[in-house]
Design a protein around this motif. Sequence first.
Motif, PDB file in Angstrom:
ATOM      1  N   SER A 172       0.830  -1.206   0.000  1.00  0.00           N
ATOM      2  CA  SER A 172       0.000   0.000   0.000  1.00  0.00           C
ATOM      3  C   SER A 172       0.862   1.252   0.000  1.00  0.00           C
ATOM      4  O   SER A 172       0.593   2.213  -0.736  1.00  0.00           O
ATOM      5  N   ASN A 175       2.503   1.695  -3.451  1.00  0.00           N
ATOM      6  CA  ASN A 175       1.566   2.266  -4.431  1.00  0.00           C
ATOM      7  C   ASN A 175       1.380   3.764  -4.209  1.00  0.00           C
ATOM      8  O   ASN A 175       1.249   4.538  -5.159  1.00  0.00           O
ATOM      9  N   ALA A 180       1.004   2.627  -8.656  1.00  0.00           N
ATOM     10  CA  ALA A 180       0.670   1.204  -8.729  1.00  0.00           C
ATOM     11  C   ALA A 180       1.534   0.504  -9.770  1.00  0.00           C
ATOM     12  O   ALA A 180       1.590   0.927 -10.930  1.00  0.00           O
ATOM     13  N   LYS A 181       2.246  -0.527  -9.347  1.00  0.00           N
ATOM     14  CA  LYS A 181       3.110  -1.289 -10.246  1.00  0.00           C
ATOM     15  C   LYS A 181       2.880  -2.767  -9.998  1.00  0.00           C
ATOM     16  O   LYS A 181       2.214  -3.161  -9.032  1.00  0.00           O
ATOM     17  N   ASN A 210      -2.711  -6.068   1.180  1.00  0.00           N
ATOM     18  CA  ASN A 210      -1.527  -5.264   0.894  1.00  0.00           C
ATOM     19  C   ASN A 210      -0.853  -4.709   2.137  1.00  0.00           C
ATOM     20  O   ASN A 210       0.350  -4.432   2.133  1.00  0.00           O
TER      21      ASN A 210
END
Length: 370
Positions: A172, A175, A180-181, A210
């Motif tokens: 989290s 991101n 975000a990846k 996450n």
Amino acid sequence: MALTHSEKNGFVRAVVAEHEALWSERQSDMRKYKAAYMTNFYKERNAFDTHAQLRVETSDAYAYIEGFIASLFSKAPSIEIGADIQGKGNKNMIKEIANRFLFEQRTQMELASRLALIYPNSFMKLYPKDSNNILDRVGIKALSPWEVIVDRDATTWDEQRFIGHIYYETVSGMNHKFGAKKWNPITKTSYFEEHGAPADPYDSTDNLPNQFLYCKVVELYDMINGKLYFWTPNWSGGDKLLSEDDIPLEDHNDEPVAPIVPLYYSRVPDQPMDGISAMKRIYDQVYEKNILRSFWANAVRRDTRQYLVKEGAIDEEALAKITAGIDGAMIPVDAETLGNIISVVPSIPISSNHSLYLQQIDQDLAKGSV
């Protein structure tokens, strides 16, 4: 000439690999020092590792470290501000702000001091905090030496070509910071975990949210080029940098500054960026004292009163009264054999050399104390 992206990534990976190889080699020693301080000495030693032996552990290692803390650490750290040579600023306000900050951060500073005594050294990192109060927007976090990458070829901290911090960030958080990846997350591990330990069959990342999945992050400050690199092996196979920015902090000469401060109590003379653990200086004495006290404890338990009884001179009922130790018990015996029925088995006392040796160990411990 400016470095290419590939060269920067290779540079980060090289310094991380060197750092992790060094601290992997030192892991067994660090584990022993921690166990001694935690009064878990035998957890990391094979000495007397049998259920047939009693193991005694003293608290000398803990007392040694805490003795340093008591003498070195102030419960209310503060500073005094002298006259401003430029005649600018409010020295009383600066003093109050600085002392308030020091007082609020005393727990982390004490922790850093304790880490620097048990292990070769420690670090303190300044980081931004979310707060409506401007005085509470900077915090301090104590860091263990294996969490910080240093340039070991430097002779002073100011000559560092690079400084890095290795830590774990949740998916989290990744991101939020880097977008975000397609992360390849892992579970968070401790530096002290055994290498090659059997895998936990329930340790799976498939069903974890996450908030409980992590990426290993390297935050590296390139002091020569004034750049800050972020890298993780948990994205793109570690072949790309997460980000590259200018180092956001500068000193009064506009030189880049990393928000990491070292704490050394002792240094290796020819490698000043390597520290010397205070625990290391007394570990052999702690080892010897624990072994000696364990030997004594087992010897004392074998020091029992034992007797030789002439066979047939005392019947079983009379012998039971003797072994029961009943006060005032009357045991009838044949007068002709009185005085020769029972003989004491001699018990050889522990050699006085053991006491002398213990005194020498305590003297050696005292030489390294405050």
